[in-house]
Design a protein around this motif. Structure first.
Motif, PDB file in Angstrom:
ATOM      1  N   ALA A  35     -16.875  -2.326 -14.137  1.00 47.99           N
ATOM      2  CA  ALA A  35     -16.370  -1.922 -15.614  1.00 47.99           C
ATOM      3  C   ALA A  35     -17.599  -1.945 -16.457  1.00 47.99           C
ATOM      4  O   ALA A  35     -18.782  -2.457 -16.153  1.00 47.99           O
ATOM      5  CB  ALA A  35     -15.489  -2.818 -16.216  1.00 47.99           C
ATOM      6  N   VAL A  51     -11.399  -6.189 -19.976  1.00 49.06           N
ATOM      7  CA  VAL A  51     -12.296  -5.309 -19.446  1.00 49.06           C
ATOM      8  C   VAL A  51     -12.507  -4.030 -20.619  1.00 49.06           C
ATOM      9  O   VAL A  51     -11.494  -3.748 -21.019  1.00 49.06           O
ATOM     10  CB  VAL A  51     -11.416  -4.816 -18.055  1.00 49.06           C
ATOM     11  N   TYR A  53     -13.560  -0.162 -20.667  1.00 49.79           N
ATOM     12  CA  TYR A  53     -14.337   1.186 -20.210  1.00 49.79           C
ATOM     13  C   TYR A  53     -14.746   2.033 -21.199  1.00 49.79           C
ATOM     14  O   TYR A  53     -13.945   2.453 -22.155  1.00 49.79           O
ATOM     15  CB  TYR A  53     -13.425   1.816 -19.371  1.00 49.79           C
ATOM     16  N   ARG A  59      -9.395  10.593 -21.921  1.00 51.62           N
ATOM     17  CA  ARG A  59      -8.587  10.911 -20.608  1.00 51.62           C
ATOM     18  C   ARG A  59      -7.133  11.582 -20.957  1.00 51.62           C
ATOM     19  O   ARG A  59      -6.577  11.052 -21.970  1.00 51.62           O
ATOM     20  CB  ARG A  59      -8.483   9.655 -19.863  1.00 51.62           C
ATOM     21  N   ASN A  73      -8.162   2.679 -26.953  1.00 46.18           N
ATOM     22  CA  ASN A  73      -6.997   2.422 -26.353  1.00 46.18           C
ATOM     23  C   ASN A  73      -6.823   1.339 -25.714  1.00 46.18           C
ATOM     24  O   ASN A  73      -7.696   0.746 -25.306  1.00 46.18           O
ATOM     25  CB  ASN A  73      -7.113   3.659 -25.259  1.00 46.18           C
ATOM     26  N   CYS A  74      -5.828   0.484 -25.916  1.00 48.60           N
ATOM     27  CA  CYS A  74      -5.545  -0.919 -25.430  1.00 48.60           C
ATOM     28  C   CYS A  74      -4.620  -1.156 -24.352  1.00 48.60           C
ATOM     29  O   CYS A  74      -3.529  -0.248 -24.582  1.00 48.60           O
ATOM     30  CB  CYS A  74      -5.344  -1.824 -26.614  1.00 48.60           C
ATOM     31  N   GLN A  75      -4.631  -1.749 -23.676  1.00 51.37           N
ATOM     32  CA  GLN A  75      -3.183  -2.341 -22.817  1.00 51.37           C
ATOM     33  C   GLN A  75      -3.172  -3.800 -22.835  1.00 51.37           C
ATOM     34  O   GLN A  75      -4.217  -4.446 -22.100  1.00 51.37           O
ATOM     35  CB  GLN A  75      -3.277  -1.668 -21.379  1.00 51.37           C
ATOM     36  N   TYR A 124      -8.792  -3.374 -21.812  1.00 56.69           N
ATOM     37  CA  TYR A 124      -7.638  -3.692 -21.222  1.00 56.69           C
ATOM     38  C   TYR A 124      -7.543  -5.071 -20.843  1.00 56.69           C
ATOM     39  O   TYR A 124      -8.785  -5.865 -20.665  1.00 56.69           O
ATOM     40  CB  TYR A 124      -7.664  -3.284 -19.539  1.00 56.69           C
TER      41      TYR A 124
ATOM     42  N   ALA B 102      -4.806  -2.253 -14.755  1.00 56.02           N
ATOM     43  CA  ALA B 102      -5.875  -1.392 -15.425  1.00 56.02           C
ATOM     44  C   ALA B 102      -7.142  -1.792 -15.389  1.00 56.02           C
ATOM     45  O   ALA B 102      -8.212  -1.191 -15.654  1.00 56.02           O
ATOM     46  CB  ALA B 102      -5.345  -0.940 -16.850  1.00 56.02           C
ATOM     47  N   ASN B 103      -7.319  -3.291 -15.365  1.00 55.70           N
ATOM     48  CA  ASN B 103      -8.530  -4.009 -14.984  1.00 55.70           C
ATOM     49  C   ASN B 103      -9.600  -3.147 -13.739  1.00 55.70           C
ATOM     50  O   ASN B 103     -10.953  -2.975 -14.173  1.00 55.70           O
ATOM     51  CB  ASN B 103      -8.405  -5.247 -14.594  1.00 55.70           C
ATOM     52  N   PRO B 106      -9.489   2.578 -14.915  1.00 55.62           N
ATOM     53  CA  PRO B 106      -8.540   3.098 -16.032  1.00 55.62           C
ATOM     54  C   PRO B 106      -7.474   3.789 -15.530  1.00 55.62           C
ATOM     55  O   PRO B 106      -6.391   4.291 -16.023  1.00 55.62           O
ATOM     56  CB  PRO B 106      -9.580   3.981 -16.830  1.00 55.62           C
TER      57      PRO B 106
END
Lengths: 249, 306
Positions: A35, A51, A53, A59, A73-75, A124, B102-103, B106
């Motif tokens: 990452a 993490v 990116y 994307r 963009n988060c998750q 993320y 997703a870690n 992506p």
């Protein structure tokens, strides 16, 4: 309250902390190699992994592209084994979606997104073990990950929760304290400028007490900041020392 | 021996974190493998260093973290009480779930990792769907009424090639670490049964993991095959054979993955290698697990803090 006394007469909490005391924080940056940025964070028994990116091209659908700044963009997801009762799915449920929104809001306020127009930054976070203050631990972990990725921010984002029990504001609630059902406040702060990136409160609290609770939370955020800053400095020292070794060899 | 070859279909490698290699890089890897010297200095039958740590998540009944190179996997086992399946009233059962978070990449964001996750979970079901892997009878509390259900949840944190082997090692280590509280069945005068759960954390039941198989993936590169392929090597390989082998060398499951084809002769060759490597893998894993256990409370927990 029946059974459990959350704050003793001597002013100690269930886990032996004083009202304004944080749980033990341990953190590490650069956990993963693949990452762009990563960090691991422990606050007491709450453990989170973040993490990052990016910044990279957008994307998926290009319609999301913003022409003046980057898309954050988060998750947020929780490991199925992280909670006491097993979770059915790691993300996509209501709480996770809400947390995702909160994270996005927090980091849009902190990252200098205007430096990367038409780009995307992915953050993320994953809760590995949940013991209260999940959102806050995630924000703190994500801050370290964003720093590790070398993405410029206005300031660190530090988050802490606060509660109000028996006329005393408590900082950094644990699961037991959260489950008691009292008022609960989550605060994400940019500590140097004292700006609030996110503020959320559940349950009800008398307006007269709000000041004290916010104060307790922001004090806790600043304590978190001191720890995070130390982690970053230690990490940098370690990394530069390694580069130095290689240079002289 | 079960024979499950799946030729064609969507290749698994394409759905994982992909690396793009130039023709020259591919040739370099290929020639290296031919001379039994891989890019990181290993021989064809060598694993990378495997790091195993158990008991990393305290609110599980058993957990383990396994790291092979850049592949990082966290496995948590949770025991819950349930009812035995109708066709097997005297056995408990295992449920598998693989979360490609997703870690790792992506591409797994949202529902992106679901397909791969289900595929791996399905593979694990097949491996454990026999009596010899785990003594499922020991998980039964009251025939056709109560049994333990072990939810084995795999969390994929980083993906650097050789996913299946890493996951299977993680599952074995986590099952080894699993401690299920003992349950006593009390019966009163009217015949009503009551369950009493022991609240002493040391009064627990452990699983015998001696016969739990490990997966060995053999990737065909050129005219040879390698174990524990990195992402780059996986990109060079057209087809791989995945075999699950117990510590005694018994094959419990086999599957071919990848978009290329394999000729039958090479398959037998690969099975032999796989068995040889797996035996060694089982012995060293068991040694590490025993060693860790013998330290008891003196063991310093590392987790992700190093």
């Amino acid at each position: 309250m029946a059974g459990l006394e959350l704050l003793s007469d001597q002013g100690y909490r269930v886990d032996g902390r004083k009202s304004g005391e944080l749980r033990k924080i341990q953190a590490r940056m650069g956990v993963f190699a693949q990452a762009d940025g990563s960090a691991y964070m422990e606050q007491g028994n709450t453990k989170a992994l973040a993490v990052v990116y990016g910044p990279h091209e957008i994307r998926g659908s290009r319609a999301k592209t913003l022409h003046d700044r980057a898309v954050v963009n988060c998750q947020y997801s929780m490991a199925t084994f992280s909670t006491g009762e097993r979770k059915r799915r790691p993300h996509g449920d209501r709480t996770s979606t809400e947390m995702t929104m909160h994270l996005k809001q927090t980091f849009e306020a902190a990252i200098l997104t205007q430096l990367y127009p038409r780009c995307q930054i992915d953050i993320y976070v994953q809760i590995l073990q949940a013991d209260g203050g999940n959102y806050c631990t995630c924000v703190n972990a994500a801050t370290l990950a964003v720093i590790d990725a070398g993405i410029p921010m206005r300031d660190y984002v530090c988050a802490s929760s606060a509660g109000f029990i028996e006329d005393t504001p408590l900082a950094d609630l644990s699961y037991v304290e959260e489950a008691s059902g009292g008022p609960q406040l989550a605060l994400a702060l940019l500590p140097k400028s004292d700006q609030i990136a996110l503020l959320e409160m559940n349950s009800r609290l008398h307006e007269d007490h709000l000041d004290r609770v916010i104060d307790a939370a922001s004090k806790a955020c600043k304590d978190v900041y001191a720890v995070l800053d130390q982690v970053v400095r230690d990490h940098l020292q370690e990394v530069t020392a390694l580069i130095g070794d290689r240079g002289s060899a | 021996m079960t024979w499950r070859a799946r030729i064609g279909g969507r290749s698994l490698a394409s759905s994982m974190a992909s690396v793009v290699l130039s023709e020259a890089e591919k040739v370099y890897i290929l020639h290296g493998v031919q001379d039994d010297l891989r890019t990181d200095g290993r021989g064809c039958e060598d694993y990378r260093g495997v790091e195993v740590e158990t008991d990393v998540v305290s609110n599980t009944t058993g957990s383990a973290r396994v790291k092979i190179g850049h592949t990082d996997v966290l496995v948590g086992v949770k025991a819950e009480m349930g009812t035995p399946k109708l066709e097997r009233p005297t056995e408990g059962y295992l449920e598998f779930f693989v979360d490609c978070s997703a870690n790792a990449t992506p591409e797994f964001e949202g529902r992106g990792g679901e397909e791969l996750g289900t595929e791996i979970a399905h593979m694990l079901y097949k491996i454990f769907d026999n009596k010899s892997s785990v003594a499922l009878e020991s998980l039964c509390i009251l025939p056709s009424e109560h049994c333990w259900v072990l939810y084995v949840d795999v969390l994929l944190l980083e993906c650097g090639g050789n996913l299946f082997d890493t996951i299977s090692i993680g599952v074995k280590a986590a099952l080894f670490n699993t401690r299920i509280p003992k349950v006593r069945v009390l019966e009163d005068d009217e015949g009503a049964k009551d369950l009493e759960l022991s609240d002493d954390p040391y009064d627990c039941m452990r699983l015998n993991v001696e016969h739990v198989p490990c997966i060995v993936t053999l990737s065909r590169i050129g005219h040879r095959h390698v174990v524990d392929a990195t992402l780059q090597e996986e990109a060079c390989s057209l087809a791989s054979l995945l075999i699950a082998v117990t510590s005694k060398g018994t094959l419990t499951c086999m599957r071919k993955i990848g978009k290329g084809s394999l000729d039958p002769e090479s398959i037998f060759e690969m099975i032999e290698t796989g068995k040889r490597v797996a035996k060694f893998l089982h012995v060293s894993l068991q040694n590490v697990l025993n060693q860790e256990e013998s330290l008891g409370k003196k063991r310093q927990k590392i987790g992700f803090l190093r």
